[in-house]
Design a protein around this motif. Structure first.
Motif, short mmCIF file in Angstrom:
data_model
loop_
_atom_site.label_atom_id
_atom_site.label_comp_id
_atom_site.label_asym_id
_atom_site.label_seq_id
_atom_site.Cartn_x
_atom_site.Cartn_y
_atom_site.Cartn_z
N LEU A 186 0.83 -1.20 0.00
CA LEU A 186 0.00 0.00 0.00
C LEU A 186 0.86 1.26 0.00
O LEU A 186 0.53 2.24 -0.65
N ASN A 228 -3.20 -6.46 7.37
CA ASN A 228 -2.53 -5.22 7.00
C ASN A 228 -1.37 -5.06 7.98
O ASN A 228 -1.58 -4.85 9.17
N ARG A 230 -10.51 2.00 -6.57
CA ARG A 230 -10.69 2.29 -5.14
C ARG A 230 -10.54 1.02 -4.32
O ARG A 230 -11.01 -0.04 -4.70
N ARG A 267 -11.05 -0.25 -0.19
CA ARG A 267 -11.50 0.05 1.16
C ARG A 267 -11.03 -1.06 2.09
O ARG A 267 -11.26 -2.24 1.81
N VAL A 322 -11.01 2.52 6.06
CA VAL A 322 -10.10 3.46 5.40
C VAL A 322 -10.24 3.25 3.89
O VAL A 322 -10.20 2.12 3.41
N THR A 323 -10.41 4.34 3.16
CA THR A 323 -10.58 4.29 1.72
C THR A 323 -9.36 4.89 1.03
O THR A 323 -8.91 5.97 1.41
N TYR A 324 -8.84 4.13 0.05
CA TYR A 324 -7.67 4.59 -0.72
C TYR A 324 -8.04 4.70 -2.19
O TYR A 324 -8.58 3.75 -2.76
N LEU A 350 -6.76 4.24 -5.82
CA LEU A 350 -5.66 3.41 -6.35
C LEU A 350 -5.01 4.10 -7.54
O LEU A 350 -5.68 4.71 -8.36
N TRP A 351 -3.70 3.97 -7.60
CA TRP A 351 -2.92 4.59 -8.68
C TRP A 351 -3.14 3.85 -9.97
O TRP A 351 -3.62 2.74 -10.01
#
Length: 151
Positions: A60, A88, A128, A130, A145-147, A149-150
């Motif tokens: 991440l 994680n 995305r 989560r 938590v929301t990321y 994405l590249w």
């Protein structure tokens, strides 16, 4: 002499045909890599901009590797979204990151919002992620938590 030339030509032709047949036969089973499932399944793009389908691990924090997903077990991977359970591992960076310790937290990972990948528009990628922490979570983190994405 003429018979020898004909025999040589027949031998060379037979050899070429045998080589072609062996090359075709050695092509192996169909490729089931991410490149082949792209038309039906979105991919997860990693830090090296490589396509992944159902990865067991995923970094991440690309810059320093201080947050990563480990031991992912995927229960769903479809054109709409993907779901996995795993850990994680997060560095507490105390007193600083190089001296910090990694702590593992159980999470459910959800991927969604597939969209064409700029690098290869024929490939859809999830945009995305989560993470939902089951119980304990890293200091300062929300339960979910929301990321973005590249890609």
């Amino acid at each position: 002499m003429r018979g020898s030339l004909v025999g040589t030509a027949v031998t060379l032709a037979a050899g070429a045909m045998l080589t072609a047949a062996m090359t075709t036969a050695s092509a192996g089973p169909p490729d089931t890599s991410a490149a082949q499932v792209r038309s039906t399944q979105p991919v997860l793009v990693d830090c090296s901009f490589q396509r992944n389908v159902r990865p067991a691990d995923f970094i991440l924090a690309c810059g320093d590797g201080n947050s990563r997903l480990l031991g992912l077990h995927w229960t769903e991977w479809s054109p709409r979204g993907a779901v996995a359970e795993g850990l994680n591992a997060v560095n507490d960076c105390k007193p600083y990151c190089a001296a910090g310790k990694f702590h593992s937290y159980r999470v459910t990972v959800r991927l969604d919002r597939p969209a064409p990948w700029k690098k290869d528009p024929g490939v859809d990628r999830f945009t995305r992620m989560r993470l939902t922490y089951e119980n304990a979570r890293p200091e300062g983190f929300d339960q979910v938590v929301t990321y973005p994405l590249w890609g």
